[in-house]
Write an enzyme that holds these catalytic residues in place. Sequence first.
Site, PDB file in Angstrom:
ATOM      1  N   THR A 235      -2.553  -1.209  -5.935  1.00  0.00           N
ATOM      2  CA  THR A 235      -4.014  -1.077  -6.638  1.00  0.00           C
ATOM      3  C   THR A 235      -4.043  -0.164  -8.142  1.00  0.00           C
ATOM      4  O   THR A 235      -2.725   0.522  -8.182  1.00  0.00           O
ATOM      5  CB  THR A 235      -4.536   0.888  -5.460  1.00  0.00           C
ATOM      6  OG1 THR A 235      -3.822   0.434  -3.926  1.00  0.00           O
ATOM      7  CG2 THR A 235      -5.952   0.138  -5.848  1.00  0.00           C
ATOM      8  N   ARG A 263      -9.539  -6.423   7.410  1.00  0.00           N
ATOM      9  CA  ARG A 263      -9.418  -5.569   7.140  1.00  0.00           C
ATOM     10  C   ARG A 263      -9.640  -5.296   5.740  1.00  0.00           C
ATOM     11  O   ARG A 263      -9.865  -5.748   4.524  1.00  0.00           O
ATOM     12  CB  ARG A 263      -7.680  -5.425   6.619  1.00  0.00           C
ATOM     13  CG  ARG A 263      -7.021  -4.774   6.819  1.00  0.00           C
ATOM     14  CD  ARG A 263      -6.681  -4.519   4.885  1.00  0.00           C
ATOM     15  NE  ARG A 263      -4.918  -3.564   5.037  1.00  0.00           N
ATOM     16  CZ  ARG A 263      -4.970  -2.842   4.181  1.00  0.00           C
ATOM     17  NH1 ARG A 263      -5.785  -3.390   2.315  1.00  0.00           N
ATOM     18  NH2 ARG A 263      -4.765  -2.238   4.145  1.00  0.00           N
ATOM     19  N   VAL A 264      -9.829  -3.846   5.837  1.00  0.00           N
ATOM     20  CA  VAL A 264     -10.556  -3.355   4.216  1.00  0.00           C
ATOM     21  C   VAL A 264      -9.238  -1.926   4.080  1.00  0.00           C
ATOM     22  O   VAL A 264      -8.557  -1.261   5.511  1.00  0.00           O
ATOM     23  CB  VAL A 264     -11.506  -2.488   4.677  1.00  0.00           C
ATOM     24  CG1 VAL A 264     -12.395  -2.048   3.486  1.00  0.00           C
ATOM     25  CG2 VAL A 264     -12.952  -3.683   4.619  1.00  0.00           C
ATOM     26  N   GLY A 265      -8.478  -1.816   2.992  1.00  0.00           N
ATOM     27  CA  GLY A 265      -8.026  -0.691   2.968  1.00  0.00           C
ATOM     28  C   GLY A 265      -8.467   0.375   2.148  1.00  0.00           C
ATOM     29  O   GLY A 265      -9.716   0.887   2.318  1.00  0.00           O
ATOM     30  N   THR A 286      -1.501   5.167  -4.903  1.00  0.00           N
ATOM     31  CA  THR A 286      -1.864   3.547  -3.970  1.00  0.00           C
ATOM     32  C   THR A 286      -0.688   4.217  -3.115  1.00  0.00           C
ATOM     33  O   THR A 286       0.245   4.189  -3.035  1.00  0.00           O
ATOM     34  CB  THR A 286      -1.239   2.776  -5.238  1.00  0.00           C
ATOM     35  OG1 THR A 286      -0.628   1.432  -5.539  1.00  0.00           O
ATOM     36  CG2 THR A 286       0.497   3.275  -5.665  1.00  0.00           C
ATOM     37  N   GLY A 287      -0.688   2.342  -2.400  1.00  0.00           N
ATOM     38  CA  GLY A 287       0.071   2.436  -1.289  1.00  0.00           C
ATOM     39  C   GLY A 287      -0.145   1.580  -0.416  1.00  0.00           C
ATOM     40  O   GLY A 287      -0.995   0.978   0.206  1.00  0.00           O
ATOM     41  N   ASP A 288       0.162   2.613   0.640  1.00  0.00           N
ATOM     42  CA  ASP A 288      -0.102   1.701   2.585  1.00  0.00           C
ATOM     43  C   ASP A 288      -1.421   2.375   2.549  1.00  0.00           C
ATOM     44  O   ASP A 288      -1.430   3.501   3.069  1.00  0.00           O
ATOM     45  CB  ASP A 288       0.748   2.135   3.398  1.00  0.00           C
ATOM     46  CG  ASP A 288       0.483   1.638   4.947  1.00  0.00           C
ATOM     47  OD1 ASP A 288      -0.207   0.981   4.817  1.00  0.00           O
ATOM     48  OD2 ASP A 288       1.617   1.156   5.857  1.00  0.00           O
ATOM     49  N   GLY A 289      -2.574   1.866   2.170  1.00  0.00           N
ATOM     50  CA  GLY A 289      -3.885   2.479   2.358  1.00  0.00           C
ATOM     51  C   GLY A 289      -4.587   2.555   3.995  1.00  0.00           C
ATOM     52  O   GLY A 289      -5.162   3.112   4.397  1.00  0.00           O
TER      53      GLY A 289
HETATM   54  N1  GLY Z   1      -3.345   0.292  -1.554  1.00  0.00           N
HETATM   55  C1  GLY Z   1      -3.994  -0.869  -1.334  1.00  0.00           C
HETATM   56  C2  GLY Z   1      -4.000  -1.414   0.440  1.00  0.00           C
HETATM   57  O1  GLY Z   1      -3.366  -0.765   0.870  1.00  0.00           O
HETATM   58  O2  GLY Z   1      -5.472  -2.332   0.025  1.00  0.00           O
END
Ligand code: GLY
Length: 370
Positions: A235, A263-265, A286-289
Amino acid sequence: MDRSNAGLLLGLLLLQFNRCLALGGGDAAEGGGVFPVVVSTWPFREAVRAAWEVVAAGSTGGSAVDAIVAGCSACEVLRCDGTVGPGGSPDENGETTLDALIMNGTTMEIGAVASMRYVKDGIKAAKLVMEHTGHTLLVGEKATAFAISMGLAGPTNLSSPESIEKWSNWRQNHCQPNFWKNVVPAGNCGPYYPINVNPVHRTIGEIQGWLQSGNLLEPTDSHLKSVINRHNHDTISMAVIDKMGHVAVGTSTNGATFKIPGRVGDGPIPGSSAYGDDEVGACGATGDGDIMMRFLPCYQVVESMRRGMEPRDAAMDAISRISRKYPDFVGALFAVNNKGVHAGACHGWTFQYSVRNSSMEDVEVITVTP
Ligand code: GLY
């Protein structure tokens, strides 16, 4: 050494050990500068320069909100890391969709779009939601229709030759890795059925036997967990403090590669990917949303700074709240207070963020190790 001294030594060692665990997220901290300030996740230099040109222009400078739009739009056009703007992160159907958010830290107004199809301008669509509706978040094709009705270009195919090739290779690899869990696939690429949904066929073995002997397709091999990295889960999260001391934050991303459609992050979730308040400062993540949005780490950072924490400690604290529950999570964030002091923290990868303030000649990139 007598018994009481040995106990004291053990106590000190345990204290040190616990402190090392608390610092396990990795961190960096830098001194403050003079306004304006632009901070962005990753070495997105062109995005920071674009925001800087707006916010530093003239004697009063442009607004923080306008600088965010300029900076995030630059990344959308450049398709930063393939994870911002069109042409990246195909979902299971091969489609690219966009998530974006903008927040005005003076009014606390927010606009966001999620899973938006067929429109390239994520951050501009988010700003239209913020400035022309009483809503905060629009999603899917309704967000598309809104954005086009408000003058943005579209409908446009958001795929690129690269995203289609990536998706084709993934299909050939039996749609591995993917984001499903506790399911049985009826074919290499689904459809997928929940393990326990059918009271007659409760175990994977039973269901696979049932599938093999029945009318459905062959079951797949075991499913691989998606590996989170900068090129599939990224992101741009940006914070700007303008010359008047007003704070704005924004994000733009095309989400996670091979995500399940719909899917929405964390990108469009206020307090997760970004948050800001003139009274305190700002944060970008940023990262694993999918994991990070469960903790609203940027809300946590801003509220920790409000209660007196330095940016570095607030960033470390927010990351460690996630890593305590999810030791394998991958993510990072930056914090900047309203004096311009900034810091970063990360877990599971080496993180970089970019800064420009009026004491710098150009963008500086800061590396944060886990
Ligand atoms: N950080 C971006 C996502 O996981 O969508």
